[in-house]
Design a protein around this motif. Structure first.
Motif, mmCIF file in Angstrom:
data_model
loop_
_atom_site.group_PDB
_atom_site.id
_atom_site.type_symbol
_atom_site.label_atom_id
_atom_site.label_comp_id
_atom_site.label_asym_id
_atom_site.label_seq_id
_atom_site.Cartn_x
_atom_site.Cartn_y
_atom_site.Cartn_z
ATOM 1 N N UNK A 92 17.688 53.089 37.835
ATOM 2 C CA UNK A 92 16.507 52.409 38.078
ATOM 3 C C UNK A 92 16.883 50.997 38.931
ATOM 4 N N UNK A 93 18.033 51.042 39.249
ATOM 5 C CA UNK A 93 18.349 49.454 39.984
ATOM 6 C C UNK A 93 19.489 50.125 40.777
ATOM 7 N N UNK A 94 19.585 49.016 42.003
ATOM 8 C CA UNK A 94 20.870 49.061 42.749
ATOM 9 C C UNK A 94 22.086 48.053 42.116
ATOM 10 N N UNK A 95 23.083 47.922 42.731
ATOM 11 C CA UNK A 95 24.017 47.161 42.296
ATOM 12 C C UNK A 95 24.568 46.771 43.523
ATOM 13 N N UNK A 96 24.685 45.215 43.915
ATOM 14 C CA UNK A 96 25.211 44.791 45.170
ATOM 15 C C UNK A 96 26.749 44.355 45.025
ATOM 16 N N UNK A 97 27.176 44.257 43.675
ATOM 17 C CA UNK A 97 28.727 44.233 43.579
ATOM 18 C C UNK A 97 29.338 45.505 43.697
ATOM 19 N N UNK A 98 28.973 46.562 42.953
ATOM 20 C CA UNK A 98 29.648 47.930 43.306
ATOM 21 C C UNK A 98 29.303 48.245 44.693
ATOM 22 N N UNK A 99 28.472 47.743 45.628
ATOM 23 C CA UNK A 99 28.358 48.032 46.836
ATOM 24 C C UNK A 99 29.244 47.562 47.620
ATOM 25 N N UNK A 100 29.926 46.627 47.306
ATOM 26 C CA UNK A 100 30.899 45.990 48.123
ATOM 27 C C UNK A 100 32.189 46.833 48.159
ATOM 28 N N UNK A 101 32.500 47.892 47.195
ATOM 29 C CA UNK A 101 33.489 48.936 47.442
ATOM 30 C C UNK A 101 33.016 50.260 47.988
ATOM 31 N N UNK A 102 31.704 50.231 48.280
ATOM 32 C CA UNK A 102 31.184 51.584 48.916
ATOM 33 C C UNK A 102 31.866 51.791 50.227
ATOM 34 N N UNK A 103 31.920 50.559 51.178
ATOM 35 C CA UNK A 103 32.419 51.089 52.524
ATOM 36 C C UNK A 103 33.777 51.229 52.613
ATOM 37 N N UNK A 104 34.510 50.700 51.728
ATOM 38 C CA UNK A 104 36.201 50.923 51.744
ATOM 39 C C UNK A 104 36.131 52.270 51.046
ATOM 40 N N UNK A 105 35.445 52.557 49.840
ATOM 41 C CA UNK A 105 35.527 54.023 49.281
ATOM 42 C C UNK A 105 35.063 55.148 50.304
ATOM 43 N N UNK A 106 34.143 54.981 51.128
ATOM 44 C CA UNK A 106 33.667 55.930 52.176
ATOM 45 C C UNK A 106 34.831 56.186 53.111
ATOM 46 N N UNK A 107 35.327 55.163 53.579
ATOM 47 C CA UNK A 107 36.456 55.382 54.575
ATOM 48 C C UNK A 107 37.756 56.071 53.678
ATOM 49 N N UNK A 108 37.937 55.570 52.756
ATOM 50 C CA UNK A 108 39.107 56.388 51.818
ATOM 51 C C UNK A 108 38.746 57.845 51.608
ATOM 52 N N UNK A 109 37.684 58.391 51.277
ATOM 53 C CA UNK A 109 37.268 59.474 51.186
ATOM 54 C C UNK A 109 36.791 60.366 52.513
ATOM 55 N N UNK A 110 36.963 59.655 53.701
ATOM 56 C CA UNK A 110 37.025 60.550 54.999
ATOM 57 C C UNK A 110 35.452 60.749 55.203
ATOM 58 N N UNK A 111 34.434 59.909 54.719
ATOM 59 C CA UNK A 111 33.191 60.075 54.779
ATOM 60 C C UNK A 111 32.875 59.180 56.405
#
Length: 350
Positions: A92-111
């Motif tokens: 029911x909400x987003x999270x801007x702190x966890x968002x900070x790790x999304x870009x790095x994680x997407x690159x780490x996982x090859x997305x």
């Protein structure tokens, strides 16, 4: 699936941390997925002793990543809050702190393919429908977590992750001010009901007999205060178009007071039943926006910066957010600097 383990990146994003998963590694059925995540985190249990969760809402979070379903984004990001002591997983909400790790994680996982130097990652925030831009440091086409950026609430220095947001007004409520008012009165308390990326209720700390500088632990120990704030939250939910919020993680409740350390304003934020050790990114954006509203309880307490860079004070320091303002004073965009760090890359066994 569970006998072989599930691939998981465990990361700190901003002042939170949690598990980053590929959607393809989790059940497609939401009920089965949520049951799995409860086992992974060890919920419901106040200590989360049988899982990865850290016995705090800030360390019991999940990001689910997948290729984007829309042309203006590179990836989809679904945030899930795994409750600590309740068998509940909320989207029911987003999270801007966890968002900070999304870009790095997407690159780490090859997305997303890394570029040399800095890699922009356009992130479709599935919870709210908006797109955020994350600028990830990638020297030699590899994510680096080392750098000179600091954020309050996190020890040490790390690589900066610049986050930019547009069109986040009314992210969940449909309008920046869902009641149409800069302030409403609920149970005798002046409140600004606002959603500029996160639905929050802004109230003066002094209206509760507080200074606004109380420690997190003191506020959490005040049972009468918590009961009063929750009663206001339950009334605010329907007023904001969120319906019955008894089992929802929004709206967040935010007490504001005059800044003490050269910031724009000081905050104490409930998320919604525990007091935040700092303040959520989108909540900070919503607070900064409330400071600009002359009818808001925040306005008379705030020191409005001339350059649009708001330092939002919180229990462990401050977070800076910047607002892009149109000539009429309306907010057209927002952003801030966060950091992230990869803590573990492996397989989790639910």
């Amino acid at each position: 699936m569970s006998s072989e383990g599930i691939p998981c990146l465990w990361m700190r994003g901003g002042t939170s941390k949690g598990g980053y998963f590929l959607a393809s590694d989790l059940p497609a059925d939401p009920a089965a997925r949520d049951a799995l995540l409860l086992r992974i985190m060890g919920s419901p249990d106040p200590r989360q002793i049988d899982g990865l969760g850290g016995a705090d809402p800030l360390t019991s979070k999940v990001a689910i990543l997948s290729p984007s379903t829309r042309d203006d984004a590179d990836i989809d990001y679904l945030f899930l809050q795994v409750f600590v002591d309740h068998p509940l997983v909320s989207d029911k909400q987003g999270c801007g702190n966890i968002l900070a790790g999304v870009g790095p994680a997407a690159i780490e996982r090859g997305l997303v393919a890394a570029q040399d130097g800095m890699t922009p990652v356009r992130i479709h925030m599935v919870n709210t429908g908006e797109v955020a831009l994350a600028e990830v440091q990638t020297p030699n086409r590899r994510v680096t977590y080392e750098g000179d950026a600091t954020i309050d609430g996190v020890p040490g220095t790390h690589a900066p992750v610049r986050l930019l947001f547009q069109n986040i007004a009314g992210s969940m409520c449909g309008a920046l001010l869902p009641t149409g008012n800069e302030a409403d009165e609920i149970d005798g308390i002046a409140c600004t009901l606002i959603d500029n990326g996160m639905p929050i209720v802004v109230m003066r700390a002094t209206d509760f007999g507080l200074t606004g500088q109380e420690a997190r632990e003191a506020l959490e120990a005040d049972t009468a205060l918590k009961t009063r704030i929750e009663a206001i939250r339950l009334r605010a939910g329907p007023m904001m178009g969120l319906g019955d919020v008894t089992d929802s993680s929004v709206p967040k409740m935010t007490l504001v007071s005059a800044p003490m350390n050269r910031g724009a304003i000081s905050t104490r934020s409930w998320i919604p039943h525990r007091v935040h050790a700092s303040v959520g990114v989108f909540a900070a954006v919503s607070v900064a926006t409330a400071c600009l509203l002359k009818g808001s309880p925040a306005h008379g307490l705030a020191v409005i910066p001339s350059d649009g860079r708001f330092l939002i004070e919180h229990p462990t320091g401050a977070v800076e957010v910047f607002l892009d303002l149109a000539t009429d004073g309306s907010v057209t965009g927002a952003g801030n600097i966060r950091t992230a760090r990869k803590l573990l890359d492996g397989r989790v066994f639910p």
